[in-house]
Motif scaffolding. Structure first.
Motif, PDB file in Angstrom:
ATOM      1  N   LEU A 121      -8.999 -17.309   1.225  1.00 46.79           N
ATOM      2  CA  LEU A 121     -10.121 -16.990   0.351  1.00 46.79           C
ATOM      3  C   LEU A 121     -10.960 -15.840   0.902  1.00 46.79           C
ATOM      4  O   LEU A 121     -11.428 -14.982   0.147  1.00 46.79           O
ATOM      5  N   ILE A 122     -11.144 -15.810   2.214  1.00 45.07           N
ATOM      6  CA  ILE A 122     -11.925 -14.735   2.832  1.00 45.07           C
ATOM      7  C   ILE A 122     -11.241 -13.382   2.638  1.00 45.07           C
ATOM      8  O   ILE A 122     -11.865 -12.399   2.211  1.00 45.07           O
ATOM      9  N   PHE A 123      -9.944 -13.337   2.916  1.00 41.48           N
ATOM     10  CA  PHE A 123      -9.244 -12.059   2.785  1.00 41.48           C
ATOM     11  C   PHE A 123      -9.040 -11.667   1.325  1.00 41.48           C
ATOM     12  O   PHE A 123      -8.968 -10.469   1.013  1.00 41.48           O
ATOM     13  N   LEU A 124      -8.979 -12.642   0.440  1.00 44.01           N
ATOM     14  CA  LEU A 124      -8.939 -12.329  -0.987  1.00 44.01           C
ATOM     15  C   LEU A 124     -10.231 -11.646  -1.409  1.00 44.01           C
ATOM     16  O   LEU A 124     -10.203 -10.641  -2.145  1.00 44.01           O
ATOM     17  N   ASP A 125     -11.355 -12.158  -0.934  1.00 47.28           N
ATOM     18  CA  ASP A 125     -12.644 -11.559  -1.282  1.00 47.28           C
ATOM     19  C   ASP A 125     -12.773 -10.165  -0.678  1.00 47.28           C
ATOM     20  O   ASP A 125     -13.321  -9.248  -1.317  1.00 47.28           O
ATOM     21  N   THR A 146     -14.078 -16.000  20.681  1.00 53.21           N
ATOM     22  CA  THR A 146     -12.971 -16.918  20.397  1.00 53.21           C
ATOM     23  C   THR A 146     -12.961 -18.083  21.373  1.00 53.21           C
ATOM     24  O   THR A 146     -12.792 -19.245  20.980  1.00 53.21           O
ATOM     25  N   ALA A 147     -13.151 -17.779  22.665  1.00 53.56           N
ATOM     26  CA  ALA A 147     -13.159 -18.840  23.676  1.00 53.56           C
ATOM     27  C   ALA A 147     -14.312 -19.820  23.439  1.00 53.56           C
ATOM     28  O   ALA A 147     -14.124 -21.048  23.475  1.00 53.56           O
ATOM     29  N   ASN A 239     -16.122 -24.255  10.006  1.00 56.56           N
ATOM     30  CA  ASN A 239     -17.054 -23.507  10.851  1.00 56.56           C
ATOM     31  C   ASN A 239     -16.343 -22.515  11.760  1.00 56.56           C
ATOM     32  O   ASN A 239     -16.869 -21.433  12.039  1.00 56.56           O
ATOM     33  N   LEU A 240     -15.142 -22.886  12.211  1.00 61.50           N
ATOM     34  CA  LEU A 240     -14.423 -22.002  13.118  1.00 61.50           C
ATOM     35  C   LEU A 240     -13.981 -20.722  12.415  1.00 61.50           C
ATOM     36  O   LEU A 240     -14.142 -19.615  12.952  1.00 61.50           O
ATOM     37  N   THR A 241     -13.432 -20.838  11.224  1.00 66.14           N
ATOM     38  CA  THR A 241     -12.999 -19.646  10.495  1.00 66.14           C
ATOM     39  C   THR A 241     -14.191 -18.769  10.122  1.00 66.14           C
ATOM     40  O   THR A 241     -14.111 -17.542  10.179  1.00 66.14           O
ATOM     41  N   ALA A 242     -15.305 -19.403   9.768  1.00 61.49           N
ATOM     42  CA  ALA A 242     -16.503 -18.632   9.424  1.00 61.49           C
ATOM     43  C   ALA A 242     -17.006 -17.847  10.627  1.00 61.49           C
ATOM     44  O   ALA A 242     -17.389 -16.671  10.507  1.00 61.49           O
ATOM     45  N   ALA A 243     -17.017 -18.475  11.795  1.00 61.19           N
ATOM     46  CA  ALA A 243     -17.533 -17.811  12.992  1.00 61.19           C
ATOM     47  C   ALA A 243     -16.650 -16.655  13.436  1.00 61.19           C
ATOM     48  O   ALA A 243     -17.151 -15.623  13.898  1.00 61.19           O
ATOM     49  N   LEU A 244     -15.340 -16.806  13.291  1.00 61.31           N
ATOM     50  CA  LEU A 244     -14.422 -15.797  13.809  1.00 61.31           C
ATOM     51  C   LEU A 244     -14.166 -14.643  12.842  1.00 61.31           C
ATOM     52  O   LEU A 244     -13.933 -13.511  13.279  1.00 61.31           O
ATOM     53  N   LEU A 245     -14.236 -14.917  11.548  1.00 65.87           N
ATOM     54  CA  LEU A 245     -13.799 -13.895  10.595  1.00 65.87           C
ATOM     55  C   LEU A 245     -14.919 -13.086   9.964  1.00 65.87           C
ATOM     56  O   LEU A 245     -14.795 -11.863   9.817  1.00 65.87           O
ATOM     57  N   VAL A 246     -15.998 -13.722   9.563  1.00 67.05           N
ATOM     58  CA  VAL A 246     -17.048 -12.992   8.829  1.00 67.05           C
ATOM     59  C   VAL A 246     -18.428 -13.427   9.299  1.00 67.05           C
ATOM     60  O   VAL A 246     -18.712 -14.625   9.403  1.00 67.05           O
ATOM     61  N   THR A 247     -19.289 -12.464   9.576  1.00 63.46           N
ATOM     62  CA  THR A 247     -20.679 -12.736   9.899  1.00 63.46           C
ATOM     63  C   THR A 247     -21.571 -11.915   8.989  1.00 63.46           C
ATOM     64  O   THR A 247     -21.105 -11.028   8.277  1.00 63.46           O
ATOM     65  N   ALA A 248     -22.845 -12.238   9.005  1.00 67.04           N
ATOM     66  CA  ALA A 248     -23.837 -11.479   8.233  1.00 67.04           C
ATOM     67  C   ALA A 248     -25.190 -11.658   8.904  1.00 67.04           C
ATOM     68  O   ALA A 248     -25.400 -12.610   9.676  1.00 67.04           O
ATOM     69  N   ASP A 249     -26.098 -10.756   8.613  1.00 65.05           N
ATOM     70  CA  ASP A 249     -27.420 -10.814   9.241  1.00 65.05           C
ATOM     71  C   ASP A 249     -28.258 -11.978   8.736  1.00 65.05           C
ATOM     72  O   ASP A 249     -29.289 -12.293   9.326  1.00 65.05           O
ATOM     73  N   TRP A 250     -27.813 -12.617   7.639  1.00 65.92           N
ATOM     74  CA  TRP A 250     -28.635 -13.661   7.020  1.00 65.92           C
ATOM     75  C   TRP A 250     -27.986 -15.037   7.095  1.00 65.92           C
ATOM     76  O   TRP A 250     -28.376 -15.956   6.357  1.00 65.92           O
ATOM     77  N   THR A 251     -27.008 -15.223   7.995  1.00 62.22           N
ATOM     78  CA  THR A 251     -26.345 -16.513   8.129  1.00 62.22           C
ATOM     79  C   THR A 251     -26.711 -17.183   9.453  1.00 62.22           C
ATOM     80  O   THR A 251     -27.199 -16.543  10.385  1.00 62.22           O
ATOM     81  N   ALA A 252     -26.455 -18.495   9.540  1.00 62.68           N
ATOM     82  CA  ALA A 252     -26.765 -19.240  10.761  1.00 62.68           C
ATOM     83  C   ALA A 252     -25.880 -18.787  11.919  1.00 62.68           C
ATOM     84  O   ALA A 252     -26.320 -18.730  13.068  1.00 62.68           O
ATOM     85  N   VAL A 258     -14.666 -10.550  13.102  1.00 59.13           N
ATOM     86  CA  VAL A 258     -13.798  -9.436  12.708  1.00 59.13           C
ATOM     87  C   VAL A 258     -14.480  -8.565  11.654  1.00 59.13           C
ATOM     88  O   VAL A 258     -14.412  -7.337  11.705  1.00 59.13           O
ATOM     89  N   TYR A 259     -15.167  -9.195  10.705  1.00 64.53           N
ATOM     90  CA  TYR A 259     -15.833  -8.454   9.632  1.00 64.53           C
ATOM     91  C   TYR A 259     -17.305  -8.830   9.570  1.00 64.53           C
ATOM     92  O   TYR A 259     -17.708  -9.937   9.962  1.00 64.53           O
ATOM     93  N   ARG A 260     -18.093  -7.901   9.049  1.00 60.20           N
ATOM     94  CA  ARG A 260     -19.503  -8.146   8.768  1.00 60.20           C
ATOM     95  C   ARG A 260     -19.733  -7.973   7.276  1.00 60.20           C
ATOM     96  O   ARG A 260     -19.347  -6.956   6.695  1.00 60.20           O
TER      97      ARG A 260
END
Length: 315
Positions: A121-125, A146-147, A239-252, A258-260
């Motif tokens: 879903l993340i890479f589709l978006d 990652t560690a 939570n693991l996929t969210a932390a590793l793949l996509v972040t944003a300035d307005w998320t916990a 990998v992506y912002r």
């Protein structure tokens, strides 16, 4: 009979009521000490500008801040399991499942399934709206991330599951002698505890539909499968996929992912589709795989008394 597993320990009402305050207090006080000390040091050095998550993450470094934030959950989990063992005299197994031993295959199945769906879903978006994302990959920070994530995020999500769908679910079920109240209460509480997340400030209270809906989904998983295993695997993958793949300035989770996400956040279909489409489909899939029956009884039926449970156990 997952809720009735509490009878395998000492299950008087006062033990659960005291436990909520002791565990939550110890989690927040002792768990927060390392992070508080680091923030005080950063403030003294003049690197901490404001008290918001972004400023704290920038002052300490995103990986250090993530580690200290997740460490609070590790300390909380130790406090919870220690209280259950010492005060309730209950085993980790009976807090986790109604099965004779923890079913790790269920944990890994739910983890693998939801991780695969989340990544897709993340890479589709990203493919559909590449202008909303910036490539953020930096090898060394990402390896550190990652560690930290692989070790501590499953601990963080386990603390939430053991406290919400484990300790509170069993305790409220024993106190009320039914299943629907602990399901509703823990689901609403799970959602409302996210009200202080920066996502709520940015997107509005409508985002709570997702958090409360997720709480109901995890609660239904627990009651229908008579154990926490599926919820543990799902939550860790989420939570693991969210932390590793996509972040944003307005998320916990503000990480060296990998992506912002650089889009202007809006409350849209991505909040409603998981709750009203994907989660029901997952429940259907799990029900077929694990042959769930008696939905009404498992979700709204009565909880046995201690005497009834022990009679069945010995019968």
């Amino acid at each position: 009979m997952y809720i009735e597993q509490a009878y395998k320990g000492l299950s008087e009402s006062w033990r659960f009521i005291l436990g909520v305050f002791v565990v939550f207090g110890a989690w927040q006080i002792f768990g927060g000490i390392p992070l508080l000390v680091a923030l005080i040091a950063a403030d003294a050095a003049g690197t901490l500008v404001t008290g918001d998550l972004g400023s704290m993450s920038e002052a300490l470094g995103s990986n250090t801040f993530l580690f200290l934030m997740l460490l609070t959950f590790a300390i909380g989990l130790v406090c919870l399991l220690a209280y259950v063992a010492l005060v309730h005299k209950q085993s980790v197994t009976s807090l986790t499942t109604s099965r004779k031993k923890i079913d790790w295959s269920r944990i890994f199945y739910a983890f693998g399934l939801w991780a695969s769906i989340s990544i897709a879903l993340i890479f589709l978006d990203i493919w559909l709206a590449p202008e909303d994302y910036a490539f953020n990959f930096k090898l060394v920070p990402f390896l550190i991330l990652t560690a930290i994530s692989i070790i501590f995020i499953p601990i963080q999500t386990s603390m939430e599951e053991y406290f919400m769908r484990g300790y509170l679910m069993q305790g409220l079920g024993i106190l009320t002698k039914n299943r629907w109240f602990p399901l509703v209460f823990t689901s609403l509480l799970f959602g409302m505890l996210h009200i202080f997340n920066p996502e709520v400030e940015k997107l509005g209270y409508g985002i709570l539909v997702f958090y409360i809906g997720t709480g109901f989904f995890l609660g239904i998983l627990t009651l229908m499968d008579e154990g926490l295993e599926l919820a543990l695997g799902f939550h860790a993958a989420n939570n693991l996929t969210a932390a590793l793949l996509v972040t944003a300035d307005w998320t916990a989770f503000q990480t060296d992912s990998v992506y912002r996400d650089i889009s202007n956040p809006v409350l849209g279909w991505d909040v409603l589709v998981p709750v009203f489409v994907i989660f029901p489909l997952l429940l259907w899939l799990f029900s077929k795989k694990y042959k769930w029956r008696n939905w009404k009884e498992r979700l709204t039926g009565k909880v046995l008394t201690r005497e009834e449970f022990l009679s069945q156990e010995n019968g």
